[in-house]
Structure formats: C-alpha cells, structure tokens
Write a protein that holds these residues in place. Structure first.
Motif, PDB file in Angstrom:
ATOM      1  N   ARG A   1       0.849  -1.191   0.000  1.00 36.17           N
ATOM      2  CA  ARG A   1       0.000   0.000   0.000  1.00 36.17           C
ATOM      3  C   ARG A   1       0.883   1.238   0.000  1.00 36.17           C
ATOM      4  NH1 ARG A   1      -2.287  -3.672  -1.533  1.00 36.17           N
ATOM      5  NH2 ARG A   1      -4.147  -4.630  -0.673  1.00 36.17           N
ATOM      6  N   TYR A   2       0.389   2.294  -0.606  1.00 29.71           N
ATOM      7  CA  TYR A   2       1.200   3.480  -0.854  1.00 29.71           C
ATOM      8  C   TYR A   2       0.303   4.687  -1.038  1.00 29.71           C
ATOM      9  CZ  TYR A   2      -0.406   1.649  -5.250  1.00 29.71           C
ATOM     10  OH  TYR A   2      -1.214   1.139  -6.227  1.00 29.71           O
ATOM     11  N   ARG A   3       0.914   5.841  -1.072  1.00 29.12           N
ATOM     12  CA  ARG A   3       0.214   7.097  -1.383  1.00 29.12           C
ATOM     13  C   ARG A   3       0.489   7.424  -2.841  1.00 29.12           C
ATOM     14  NH1 ARG A   3      -3.307   8.069   2.506  1.00 29.12           N
ATOM     15  NH2 ARG A   3      -2.375   7.805   4.533  1.00 29.12           N
ATOM     16  N   VAL A   4      -0.502   7.997  -3.498  1.00 29.65           N
ATOM     17  CA  VAL A   4      -0.376   8.364  -4.906  1.00 29.65           C
ATOM     18  C   VAL A   4      -0.224   9.882  -5.014  1.00 29.65           C
ATOM     19  CG1 VAL A   4      -1.545   8.383  -7.152  1.00 29.65           C
ATOM     20  CG2 VAL A   4      -1.758   6.405  -5.643  1.00 29.65           C
ATOM     21  N   ALA A   5       0.718  10.313  -5.841  1.00 28.89           N
ATOM     22  CA  ALA A   5       0.958  11.739  -6.092  1.00 28.89           C
ATOM     23  C   ALA A   5       1.078  12.510  -4.778  1.00 28.89           C
ATOM     24  CB  ALA A   5      -0.131  12.321  -6.983  1.00 28.89           C
ATOM     25  N   ALA A   6       1.959  12.037  -3.908  1.00 25.05           N
ATOM     26  CA  ALA A   6       2.129  12.628  -2.585  1.00 25.05           C
ATOM     27  C   ALA A   6       3.512  13.251  -2.441  1.00 25.05           C
ATOM     28  CB  ALA A   6       1.934  11.561  -1.518  1.00 25.05           C
ATOM     29  N   LYS A   7       3.597  14.210  -1.525  1.00 25.45           N
ATOM     30  CA  LYS A   7       4.882  14.837  -1.206  1.00 25.45           C
ATOM     31  C   LYS A   7       5.608  13.945  -0.197  1.00 25.45           C
ATOM     32  CE  LYS A   7       3.253  19.549  -1.691  1.00 25.45           C
ATOM     33  NZ  LYS A   7       3.100  20.841  -1.013  1.00 25.45           N
ATOM     34  N   PRO A   8       6.787  13.480  -0.539  1.00 27.47           N
ATOM     35  CA  PRO A   8       7.535  12.665   0.418  1.00 27.47           C
ATOM     36  C   PRO A   8       7.977  13.485   1.636  1.00 27.47           C
ATOM     37  CG  PRO A   8       8.409  12.389  -1.797  1.00 27.47           C
ATOM     38  CD  PRO A   8       7.439  13.516  -1.848  1.00 27.47           C
TER      39      PRO A   8
ATOM     40  N   PRO B   1       6.418   4.743   5.528  1.00 29.74           N
ATOM     41  CA  PRO B   1       7.189   4.065   6.590  1.00 29.74           C
ATOM     42  C   PRO B   1       8.526   3.513   6.077  1.00 29.74           C
ATOM     43  CG  PRO B   1       4.902   3.362   6.657  1.00 29.74           C
ATOM     44  CD  PRO B   1       5.075   4.164   5.409  1.00 29.74           C
ATOM     45  N   ALA B   2       8.554   3.033   4.851  1.00 28.55           N
ATOM     46  CA  ALA B   2       9.789   2.475   4.289  1.00 28.55           C
ATOM     47  C   ALA B   2      10.688   3.567   3.721  1.00 28.55           C
ATOM     48  CB  ALA B   2       9.457   1.460   3.200  1.00 28.55           C
ATOM     49  N   ARG B   3      10.149   4.772   3.589  1.00 28.75           N
ATOM     50  CA  ARG B   3      10.872   5.915   3.015  1.00 28.75           C
ATOM     51  C   ARG B   3      11.371   5.618   1.595  1.00 28.75           C
ATOM     52  NH1 ARG B   3      14.427   9.380   6.848  1.00 28.75           N
ATOM     53  NH2 ARG B   3      12.711  10.698   7.440  1.00 28.75           N
ATOM     54  N   VAL B   4      10.422   5.224   0.752  1.00 28.33           N
ATOM     55  CA  VAL B   4      10.708   4.964  -0.661  1.00 28.33           C
ATOM     56  C   VAL B   4       9.802   5.861  -1.499  1.00 28.33           C
ATOM     57  CG1 VAL B   4      10.661   3.247  -2.511  1.00 28.33           C
ATOM     58  CG2 VAL B   4      11.369   2.568  -0.206  1.00 28.33           C
ATOM     59  N   ALA B   5      10.411   6.595  -2.423  1.00 29.72           N
ATOM     60  CA  ALA B   5       9.666   7.452  -3.345  1.00 29.72           C
ATOM     61  C   ALA B   5       9.893   6.931  -4.758  1.00 29.72           C
ATOM     62  CB  ALA B   5      10.143   8.901  -3.238  1.00 29.72           C
TER      63      ALA B   5
ATOM     64  N   ARG C   1      11.744  -2.446   4.772  1.00 31.93           N
ATOM     65  CA  ARG C   1      10.888  -2.803   5.901  1.00 31.93           C
ATOM     66  C   ARG C   1      11.587  -3.828   6.794  1.00 31.93           C
ATOM     67  NH1 ARG C   1       4.903  -3.440   3.106  1.00 31.93           N
ATOM     68  NH2 ARG C   1       4.458  -1.211   2.963  1.00 31.93           N
ATOM     69  N   ALA C   2      12.220  -4.817   6.176  1.00 32.55           N
ATOM     70  CA  ALA C   2      12.923  -5.850   6.939  1.00 32.55           C
ATOM     71  C   ALA C   2      14.069  -5.226   7.728  1.00 32.55           C
ATOM     72  CB  ALA C   2      13.439  -6.942   6.005  1.00 32.55           C
ATOM     73  N   ARG C   3      14.789  -4.326   7.119  1.00 33.14           N
ATOM     74  CA  ARG C   3      15.901  -3.663   7.796  1.00 33.14           C
ATOM     75  C   ARG C   3      15.381  -2.847   8.985  1.00 33.14           C
ATOM     76  NH1 ARG C   3      19.785   0.252   4.546  1.00 33.14           N
ATOM     77  NH2 ARG C   3      17.761   1.189   4.254  1.00 33.14           N
ATOM     78  N   SER C   4      14.238  -2.209   8.800  1.00 37.29           N
ATOM     79  CA  SER C   4      13.629  -1.426   9.870  1.00 37.29           C
ATOM     80  C   SER C   4      13.203  -2.332  11.033  1.00 37.29           C
ATOM     81  CB  SER C   4      12.420  -0.657   9.335  1.00 37.29           C
ATOM     82  OG  SER C   4      11.783   0.024  10.368  1.00 37.29           O
ATOM     83  N   ARG C   5      12.639  -3.503  10.695  1.00 39.97           N
ATOM     84  CA  ARG C   5      12.244  -4.469  11.729  1.00 39.97           C
ATOM     85  C   ARG C   5      13.472  -4.966  12.493  1.00 39.97           C
ATOM     86  NH1 ARG C   5       8.446  -6.203   7.780  1.00 39.97           N
ATOM     87  NH2 ARG C   5       9.911  -7.754   7.020  1.00 39.97           N
ATOM     88  N   ASP C   6      14.551  -5.241  11.758  1.00 47.07           N
ATOM     89  CA  ASP C   6      15.776  -5.707  12.388  1.00 47.07           C
ATOM     90  C   ASP C   6      16.343  -4.648  13.320  1.00 47.07           C
ATOM     91  OD1 ASP C   6      15.527  -8.034  10.965  1.00 47.07           O
ATOM     92  OD2 ASP C   6      17.058  -7.532   9.476  1.00 47.07           O
ATOM     93  N   ASP C   7      16.276  -3.392  12.907  1.00 46.47           N
ATOM     94  CA  ASP C   7      16.755  -2.293  13.742  1.00 46.47           C
ATOM     95  C   ASP C   7      15.916  -2.173  15.014  1.00 46.47           C
ATOM     96  OD1 ASP C   7      18.665  -1.773  11.858  1.00 46.47           O
ATOM     97  OD2 ASP C   7      17.681   0.004  11.027  1.00 46.47           O
TER      98      ASP C   7
END
Length: 134
Positions: free
Chosen positions: A25-32, A46-50, A124-130
């Motif tokens: 799930r994601y946002r469409v045409a959004a400002k990061p 949450p994953a900080r991907v644009a 996301r996996a890296r964030s969970r590990d952190d």
C-alpha cells in the motif's frame, strides 16, 4: 498542454496495479517531504521509498527523447529544467534518508513493480531488524 497528464498515466496505473496486487500500500501523487514542493508518483512513507515514473519526452530519456522541431529553444529548455529538477529532488530525498526509484515509461511494468516490491520489503525488513536490535 491541458491534455497532458501529470498523474495517472497508463504506465503509472499499470505499475500501481501490479504493486497493489503484491499487497503493498502506498500514497499516490504525494509529497515525500513536507517542505518539498514536489510530488512522487508513489510514496511508501514508513519504508521511506519514493517512486517516479518519468515520461520519455518530458524528462529527456536518453533512448527516446527527440528534440522538437517547432519552438525547439523553449521545449528543449523546459526538458532540461525538468531533468535538473529531477536530480535536485533525488538529492534532497536521498539526503533525508529516502530511497528514490526512477523508471522510464517504456520500461516493462512487471520489472518496475518487482523492483519496487523488493526494495520496499528490503527496507521494511531492515527497519524491523533495527527495532528488534534496539
């Protein structure tokens, strides 16, 4: 110029459909970033991907861009400004800790969707590990 879409182009819709089908799930045409006056085609906050899906003409694709025959000075400058703004956006987002994924409209949608899903899952996996390590 009115007929030119800035969002919901065919390549964007197809890639979004494929990514959504993978459960993301994601946002469409959004400002990061709140202070940045630019929008990404897809934002995974949450994953900080644009994700940006760039049109070959408007963003100066090295394979498909053909300089215009009429009013070439204006349109060539416009494309150059777009390319410069794209690089600036990439740099600002990267400096803020975001991963920027850019695709050309001619790239296979399946390949784009697979790369997007893989990168989002990896972050996301890296964030969970952190989180577990803290």
């Amino acid at each position: 110029m009115q007929a030119i879409r800035s969002r919901d182009t065919k390549p964007e819709r197809l890639i979004r459909q494929l990514v959504h089908a993978q459960g993301l799930r994601y946002r469409v045409a959004a400002k990061p970033l709140p202070g940045l006056r630019r929008t990404a085609d897809m934002v995974f906050r949450p994953a900080r991907v644009a994700v940006f899906i760039d049109g070959c003409y408007w963003h100066g694709c090295p394979e498909h861009y053909v300089p215009p025959k009429t009013n070439s000075g204006y349109w060539s400058d416009k494309v150059l400004r777009n390319m410069t703004r794209d690089r600036d956006t990439d740099q600002r987002l990267t400096d803020a800790g975001w991963l920027v994924l850019r695709f050309w409209e001619h790239e296979p949608a399946d390949d784009c969707a697979a790369r997007i899903a893989a990168e989002v899952e990896r972050r996301r996996a890296r964030s969970r590990d952190d989180d577990q390590g803290a």
